[in-house]
Design a protein around this motif. Structure first.
Motif: not given
Length: 376
Positions: A271-280
């Motif tokens: 499970f990941s999140l995306v935002g501000d040009g990044s993959l977390y």
């Protein structure tokens, strides 16, 4: 204006809170993420996380500054480890808990912690530090800060800096995974190919999905995998099943889940999140053991996805050195600590001065172990 304490983020208009976030917004600081933690029961007083968000409004009633904050009765779920400080206090007869923590629960991701206008944030900080004795807490801790908060806290008396080290992958304009592999030494290229071939040889296929595309049955599977990573260690998971459904409802566009399937059967997920040009990359889980599946699902799939989507960075989580040989580079993280007891503050300051030197040395040594070619 007096500082207000908010005990339930859902009582605040999301537009007010999110309006303080710098652009581009990081997903973990959004009202949707933080309120989902609370509304799902993952974060609450019963779990030792009592919400105590700090708000400062102007004379016109407009929200000018804020910080996500919690009264803590323990140090679980923080990833900045201060258990030794708490033990020393207990031996000395000093109360360490409750303490006040400004952070994102269970999320060791650096980002904004002090939200709003510069003057208003300074006012919020000053009032916060002065109110510790009255509030009956031992100190204020601000974890995984961004450069703006670092500069602000470094300039204020009494704040102690702590360093940590994580490992992040950086996209240097790679066309595809092979383009990334071509930047590595021959031995490391062969190792990664072998690991990926071993997973493929077990009949694994991978399926990336966005939050709005998952059914409740699939969220059941996601949570079961996530929870299993805790159960196998004899621990209870931090996040409830309801958290995943609430997050999918409130910010589905930021969610990415990759399923590992053996034939038609899902066997693992990340499970990941995306935002501000990044993959977390945040949570992983598997319901049975498969050779090298963790590396493929959590690291190589994420690198593939980041390249395909043009994301600049992949933060795959807090732990460690096994990322280094797969191209994840050492990155220093910072947290800040304001301790009310002068003796405790002096002892911790001495310890942190030595620890900072050691962390910097460790990061320098880690960089030497990176798998990239050293042409010329």
């Amino acid at each position: 204006m007096p500082i207000q304490t908010l005990q339930r983020l859902s009582d605040l208009d999301p537009r007010e809170w999110d309006g303080l976030l710098p652009s581009p917004q990081q997903p973990f600081l959004r009202h949707a993420f933080l309120s989902a933690l609370e509304d799902s029961g993952s974060v609450c007083a019963a779990q030792g996380w009592r919400p105590a968000h700090r708000l400062l409004r102007g004379a016109d009633g407009r929200l000018r500054a804020a910080a996500p904050a919690y009264l803590k009765q323990h140090s679980y779920g923080e990833y900045v480890f201060d258990w030794a400080w708490a033990d020393a206090c207990q031996r000395a007869g000093i109360a360490y808990y409750p303490k006040l923590l400004a952070a994102v629960p269970f999320s060791p991701v650096s980002g904004p912690r002090l939200l709003g206008e510069t003057a208003a944030v300074d006012e919020l900080l000053a009032g916060w530090a002065e109110s510790l004795d009255e509030a009956g807490v031992s100190g204020l801790h601000v974890n995984f800060t961004d450069p703006a908060a670092d500069a602000r806290l470094a300039s204020r008396n009494g704040w102690l800096e702590r360093l940590g080290c994580q490992f992040h992958w950086h996209n240097r304009g790679y066309r595809d995974f092979q383009d990334f592999l071509d930047t590595l030494s021959s031995r490391k290229r062969k190792q990664m190919r072998k690991e990926r071939d071993q997973v493929a040889g077990q009949g694994m296929a991978f399926d990336w999905r966005e939050g709005r595309e998952l059914s409740e049955a699939e969220w059941d599977f996601v949570h079961a995998c996530y929870a299993n990573t805790y159960f196998v260690r004899g621990r209870e998971p931090y996040l409830t099943r309801a958290f995943f459904s609430l997050l999918a409802e409130r910010m589905p566009e930021a969610i990415r889940v990759v399923f590992a399937r053996q034939g038609a059967l899902p066997v693992a997920m990340a499970f990941s999140l995306v935002g501000d040009g990044s993959l977390y990359g945040r949570y992983w889980g598997c319901l049975a053991e498969y050779d090298r599946l963790h590396f493929e699902t959590c690291f190589y799939q994420g690198i593939d996805y980041a390249i395909a989507q043009g994301l600049t960075r992949f933060d795959a989580g807090a732990q460690g050195e096994h990322k280094l040989i797969r191209g994840f580079e050492p990155v220093l993280t910072r947290s800040w600590h304001y301790l009310a007891h002068p003796g405790l503050r002096a002892a911790v300051a001495e310890f942190l001065a030595q620890e900072r030197e050691g962390v910097r040395h460790y990061a320098e040594q880690a960089r030497e172990a990176l798998p990239y070619r050293r042409d010329g």
